[in-house]
Design an enzyme around this catalytic site. Sequence first.
Site: not given
Length: 318
Positions: A256, A282, A227
């Site tokens: 994000e 991503h 992440r």
Amino acid sequence: MTDRILVTHWVEEEVLDRLRQVGAVDANPARETWPAGEVARRAADATAMMAFMPDTVDAAFLDAAPRLKVIACALKGFDNFDVAACTARGVHVSIVPDLLTEPTAELAVGLAIGLGRNIREGDALVRAGGFAGWRPILYGFGLDGSTVGILGFGAVGRAIARRLQGFGCEIIWHDPAAEGSTGFHDLLARSDLLICAAPLTPATRHMVGRDALAFLRPGALLVNVGRGSVVDEAAVLAALEMGLLGGYAADVFEFEDWALADRPREVAPALRTHPRTLWTPHLGSAVVAVRRAIAERAADNILDALAGRRPRDAINRA
């Protein structure tokens, strides 16, 4: 009243046809994200919602969507969804726990090789017409004989390790929940390449920040497929500019992580354009067959809930 199913992002028609058998489907026909306000407006009378990475669900969202029975997330990391608020309102939350693992691990290895072997720079040189034959240039980092540290040794971390076994590198990892875990500072000090595959929690946010980067070997490479906010991008930029970090590659970014109010709103231009970086937008699960399977699994969870069953991948007891 007929069930109404909201699908916030494009999925294949075959998936929508399955859902249409049990209710009216309101699906985003485009590959662009609906604004948050539009999602909230359409969710107001929905009984089920297939949600994706850009979506955020909190108490206010739920209060405005009182008919919701299930939020089926087509993703694995669910920190943008307030599970406690959903549970309090009797709303099931499900995720897709396994299908993203293998393609994300593949991409992690690809980013590591791309960054280490200067593939972006080499491609640009050839495309620009500046390649006149072999020269002793763009010498980089090879996996063979190196030490690779993996931060986070859950499903993705273990899948990365499996893929690296044939590359002749020593593999170490840090994860308090995993057997054989190396201490965090020892992991940093020994790694020629550090791959982040950790989930985002309060404990892991900015885990790879200024202090951690100072423990890395000079010139070490850093790859993030976990992440975005596990890594402090400002600290990475500073380390790159000081020559302490040899390069940074990422498929995930701090901006994000929508649930964090103080997140940056973009990748800083100086980081985005730094010559020792490599980016993918991503793409961890961006494999056609995988994305289809993820949507199918999320649909399974919706069908479970609307049939009165607990969704098979539910993470709460609503």
